[in-house]
Design a protein around this motif. Structure first.
Motif, mmCIF file in Angstrom:
data_model
loop_
_atom_site.group_PDB
_atom_site.id
_atom_site.type_symbol
_atom_site.label_atom_id
_atom_site.label_comp_id
_atom_site.label_asym_id
_atom_site.label_seq_id
_atom_site.Cartn_x
_atom_site.Cartn_y
_atom_site.Cartn_z
ATOM 1 N N PHE A 1 0.665 -0.802 -0.463
ATOM 2 C CA PHE A 1 -0.210 0.260 -0.052
ATOM 3 C C PHE A 1 0.822 1.152 -0.133
ATOM 4 C CE2 PHE A 1 -3.412 -2.439 1.606
ATOM 5 C CZ PHE A 1 -4.242 -2.328 1.486
ATOM 6 N N GLY A 2 2.285 1.159 0.641
ATOM 7 C CA GLY A 2 2.879 2.595 0.879
ATOM 8 C C GLY A 2 3.951 2.968 -0.121
ATOM 9 N N ALA A 3 4.492 2.099 -1.153
ATOM 10 C CA ALA A 3 5.648 1.740 -2.140
ATOM 11 C C ALA A 3 4.474 2.962 -3.217
ATOM 12 C CB ALA A 3 5.694 0.448 -2.722
ATOM 13 N N PRO A 4 3.555 2.897 -3.474
ATOM 14 C CA PRO A 4 3.158 4.186 -5.067
ATOM 15 C C PRO A 4 3.686 5.277 -4.381
ATOM 16 C CG PRO A 4 1.602 2.053 -3.966
ATOM 17 C CD PRO A 4 2.634 2.353 -3.398
ATOM 18 N N LEU A 5 3.403 5.729 -2.529
ATOM 19 C CA LEU A 5 3.655 6.866 -1.962
ATOM 20 C C LEU A 5 4.558 7.784 -1.743
ATOM 21 C CD1 LEU A 5 1.802 6.447 1.075
ATOM 22 C CD2 LEU A 5 0.848 7.777 -1.101
ATOM 23 N N LEU A 6 5.713 6.490 -2.277
ATOM 24 C CA LEU A 6 7.226 7.071 -2.112
ATOM 25 C C LEU A 6 7.936 7.764 -3.777
ATOM 26 C CD1 LEU A 6 9.128 4.891 0.225
ATOM 27 C CD2 LEU A 6 8.012 6.888 0.964
ATOM 28 N N PRO A 7 8.729 8.831 -4.168
ATOM 29 C CA PRO A 7 8.616 9.009 -5.070
ATOM 30 C C PRO A 7 9.619 7.954 -5.679
ATOM 31 C CG PRO A 7 10.249 10.091 -3.228
ATOM 32 C CD PRO A 7 9.364 9.378 -2.723
ATOM 33 N N LYS A 8 9.857 7.995 -7.276
ATOM 34 C CA LYS A 8 10.464 7.047 -7.684
ATOM 35 C C LYS A 8 11.859 6.946 -7.131
ATOM 36 C CE LYS A 8 7.839 6.845 -11.581
ATOM 37 N NZ LYS A 8 6.873 7.629 -12.364
ATOM 38 N N ARG A 9 12.790 8.084 -7.541
ATOM 39 C CA ARG A 9 14.207 8.364 -6.511
ATOM 40 C C ARG A 9 14.600 9.297 -5.969
ATOM 41 N NH1 ARG A 9 18.080 8.418 -10.349
ATOM 42 N NH2 ARG A 9 16.540 6.964 -12.227
ATOM 43 N N GLY A 10 15.616 8.949 -5.678
ATOM 44 C CA GLY A 10 15.708 9.622 -4.008
ATOM 45 C C GLY A 10 15.730 9.865 -2.607
ATOM 46 N N THR A 11 15.950 10.188 -1.545
ATOM 47 C CA THR A 11 16.407 9.697 -0.074
ATOM 48 C C THR A 11 14.871 9.782 0.965
ATOM 49 O OG1 THR A 11 17.863 11.095 -0.561
ATOM 50 C CG2 THR A 11 17.837 11.029 1.189
ATOM 51 N N VAL A 12 14.794 8.698 1.332
ATOM 52 C CA VAL A 12 13.907 9.235 2.349
ATOM 53 C C VAL A 12 14.656 8.641 4.363
ATOM 54 C CG1 VAL A 12 12.142 7.214 3.321
ATOM 55 C CG2 VAL A 12 12.562 7.659 0.736
ATOM 56 N N LEU A 13 13.463 9.846 4.543
ATOM 57 C CA LEU A 13 14.633 9.752 6.230
ATOM 58 C C LEU A 13 13.829 8.451 6.710
ATOM 59 C CD1 LEU A 13 16.145 12.179 8.347
ATOM 60 C CD2 LEU A 13 14.348 11.641 9.090
ATOM 61 N N THR A 14 14.339 8.885 7.728
ATOM 62 C CA THR A 14 13.763 7.805 9.375
ATOM 63 C C THR A 14 14.460 7.791 10.006
ATOM 64 O OG1 THR A 14 12.437 5.610 9.620
ATOM 65 C CG2 THR A 14 15.192 4.983 8.581
ATOM 66 N N HIS A 15 13.138 7.688 11.059
ATOM 67 C CA HIS A 15 14.020 7.943 12.632
ATOM 68 C C HIS A 15 13.454 6.400 13.579
ATOM 69 C CE1 HIS A 15 14.542 10.361 15.333
ATOM 70 N NE2 HIS A 15 13.509 9.785 16.619
ATOM 71 N N CYS A 16 14.327 6.222 13.950
ATOM 72 C CA CYS A 16 14.174 4.788 15.487
ATOM 73 C C CYS A 16 13.891 3.753 14.095
ATOM 74 C CB CYS A 16 13.334 4.755 16.050
ATOM 75 S SG CYS A 16 13.284 3.239 17.035
ATOM 76 N N ASN A 17 14.308 2.622 14.727
ATOM 77 C CA ASN A 17 14.452 0.940 14.030
ATOM 78 C C ASN A 17 13.087 0.778 13.886
ATOM 79 O OD1 ASN A 17 14.318 -1.805 13.732
ATOM 80 N ND2 ASN A 17 15.251 -1.092 12.638
ATOM 81 N N ALA A 18 12.173 0.377 12.454
ATOM 82 C CA ALA A 18 10.501 0.635 12.096
ATOM 83 C C ALA A 18 10.757 -0.432 11.520
ATOM 84 C CB ALA A 18 9.469 1.667 12.223
ATOM 85 N N GLY A 19 12.149 -2.256 12.052
ATOM 86 C CA GLY A 19 11.721 -2.755 10.603
ATOM 87 C C GLY A 19 11.899 -3.909 10.764
ATOM 88 N N ALA A 20 12.398 -4.909 10.556
ATOM 89 C CA ALA A 20 12.159 -6.649 10.686
ATOM 90 C C ALA A 20 12.846 -6.862 12.293
ATOM 91 C CB ALA A 20 13.126 -7.479 10.118
ATOM 92 N N LEU A 21 13.646 -5.592 12.450
ATOM 93 C CA LEU A 21 13.897 -6.076 14.099
ATOM 94 C C LEU A 21 12.898 -5.809 14.896
ATOM 95 C CD1 LEU A 21 17.598 -5.116 13.836
ATOM 96 C CD2 LEU A 21 17.303 -6.940 14.637
ATOM 97 N N ALA A 22 11.904 -4.967 14.489
ATOM 98 C CA ALA A 22 10.729 -4.209 15.510
ATOM 99 C C ALA A 22 9.445 -4.780 15.321
ATOM 100 C CB ALA A 22 10.230 -3.064 15.095
ATOM 101 N N THR A 23 9.238 -6.191 14.502
ATOM 102 C CA THR A 23 8.368 -6.879 14.291
ATOM 103 C C THR A 23 8.574 -8.560 14.059
ATOM 104 O OG1 THR A 23 8.461 -6.794 11.504
ATOM 105 C CG2 THR A 23 7.450 -4.777 12.479
ATOM 106 N N ALA A 24 7.574 -8.808 13.602
ATOM 107 C CA ALA A 24 7.913 -10.422 13.081
ATOM 108 C C ALA A 24 8.861 -10.425 12.154
ATOM 109 C CB ALA A 24 6.458 -10.749 13.097
ATOM 110 N N GLY A 25 9.317 -8.983 11.222
ATOM 111 C CA GLY A 25 9.920 -9.421 10.315
ATOM 112 C C GLY A 25 9.951 -8.238 8.880
#
Ligand code: MRU
Length: 361
Positions: free
Chosen positions: A138-162
């Motif tokens: 659902f979220g991928a289409p919201l991001l630009p075709k190219r560029g830089t995305v900033l994230t804060h903390c860890n909301a990745g595989a480590l913060a979830t079941a995967g």
């Protein structure tokens, strides 16, 4: 895929996130009290991962509960899990699910109760991964075709079941061919960005640049950030979102520089019982996390310290909330309520949740 929490051979297995990136150590837990301690002490962290771990901890505790004391043991174990961390609502959501599973089985004897609780915990684990993939789609289409995305903390595989929530969206965008690089805030005091986000993105060969938290403004001002995606620990009914301390600062910067700020979180992170961000309890963590950096004291002895672990980003600063059931847009009170009532989504692109193979018992 990175697996921070698993059920293996009758035990809960956790990747010790306190030691990353220097050491990759998996710890085996056979006592629910130790699982609760692991949550409190951040062996495992991140809202969805905490929920999954608590559910597995409950299933674990019940494996050895006395048949004549099932209900009392269950209550005691749930209480212990609930007392670990206060902000991430996924913890309480997972405990509630386990309570419903217990109620459905309590009259059917201890063996059935144990089996049903274990199956429920495993389902919470597997659904979390499927939900993260749905969020990514659902979220991928919201991001630009190219560029830089900033994230804060860890909301990745480590913060979830995967796979991750915010990082899941970035992963999905990259998998769809978008040329994205990531800027990871280091996220003082626990350094989830510098240690964990950088570790898992490097493992996945996703280009990542780590900055200290106070560098973000400079990058926004220079036009170096095209979008922000963060996770959440609890989203209030009106869309106010609690996430790791420092997220609000990033949201203010994003608004000032007209950069879209997205929150990615499963609907299990939305708390209809918190009408606004004011109702979200903010965890205060030990002063030592601030006074010490990798074991070295950096503040004068005895100085006063504050360590709120989360802050709340007001809904006005959030461009969209990416969930596993679709995208919520302002006004969030309406859009989130609608998503909460929606049936779990078949993923865009047609991938369905898969039934789990029998686990190693
Ligand atoms: O204190 P932590 O490390 O548990 O805090 C984690 C976060 O704030 C994450 O951003 C949030 O849980 C989202 S995880 C998918």
């Amino acid at each position: 895929m990175i697996r921070p929490v698993e059920w293996r051979n009758g035990a809960v297995v956790l990747l010790d996130q306190r030691l990353l990136p220097a050491k990759e150590v998996y710890r085996v837990y056979r006592d629910y009290r130790e699982v609760a301690r692991a949550i409190k002490e951040m062996v495992v962290r991140g809202a969805p991962a905490i929920g999954v771990t608590a559910a597995m901890g409950i299933a674990l505790g019940m494996q050895t509960a006395q048949p004549r004391e099932l209900a009392r043991s269950f209550e005691r174990i749930c209480k212990r899990m609930a007392a670990t961390r206060p902000t991430a609502v996924n913890l309480f959501w997972a405990i509630d699910r386990m309570k419903r599973a217990f109620e459905s089985a309590r009259d059917r004897g201890p063996e059935v109760v144990r089996e049903i609780l274990l199956q429920e915990a495993l389902a919470i684990h597997d659904e979390d991964i499927a939900n993260n993939r749905a969020m990514g789609a659902f979220g991928a289409p919201l991001l630009p075709k190219r560029g830089t995305v900033l994230t804060h903390c860890n909301a990745g595989a480590l913060a979830t079941a995967g796979y991750g929530t915010a990082l899941g969206v970035i992963r999905a965008a990259r998998e769809s061919g978008k040329l994205l690089t990531v800027v990871a805030d280091e996220t003082r005091p626990f350094l989830q960005g510098a240690r964990l986000t950088a570790w898992e993105l490097k493992k996945d060969k996703i280009p990542v640049t780590v900055i200290t938290d106070n560098m973000a403004g400079h990058l926004f001002k220079n036009g170096d950030i095209d979008a922000v995606v963060v996770g959440a620990d609890r989203v209030a009914a009106n869309g106010d979102a609690a996430n790791k301390i420092g997220t609000y600062t990033v949201a203010v910067l994003a608004a000032r520089h007209k950069v879209p700020f997205y929150v990615a979180a499963p609907v299990s992170t939305v708390d209809p019982n918190s009408p606004t961000g004011e109702d979200i309890p903010i965890e205060e963590r030990p002063a030592r996390e601030v006074t010490h950096v990798v074991g070295e004291q950096v503040t004068p002895q005895g100085v006063k310290v504050a360590n709120p672990a989360f802050d709340v980003t007001p809904n006005q600063l959030i461009a969209a909330i990416i969930t596993d059931r679709g995208i919520a847009k302002p006004p969030y009170k309406r859009s989130l309520a609608k998503l909460l009532k929606t049936a779990p989504a078949a993923m865009p692109g047609g991938t369905k949740k898969r039934a789990r193979k029998k686990p190693a018992r």
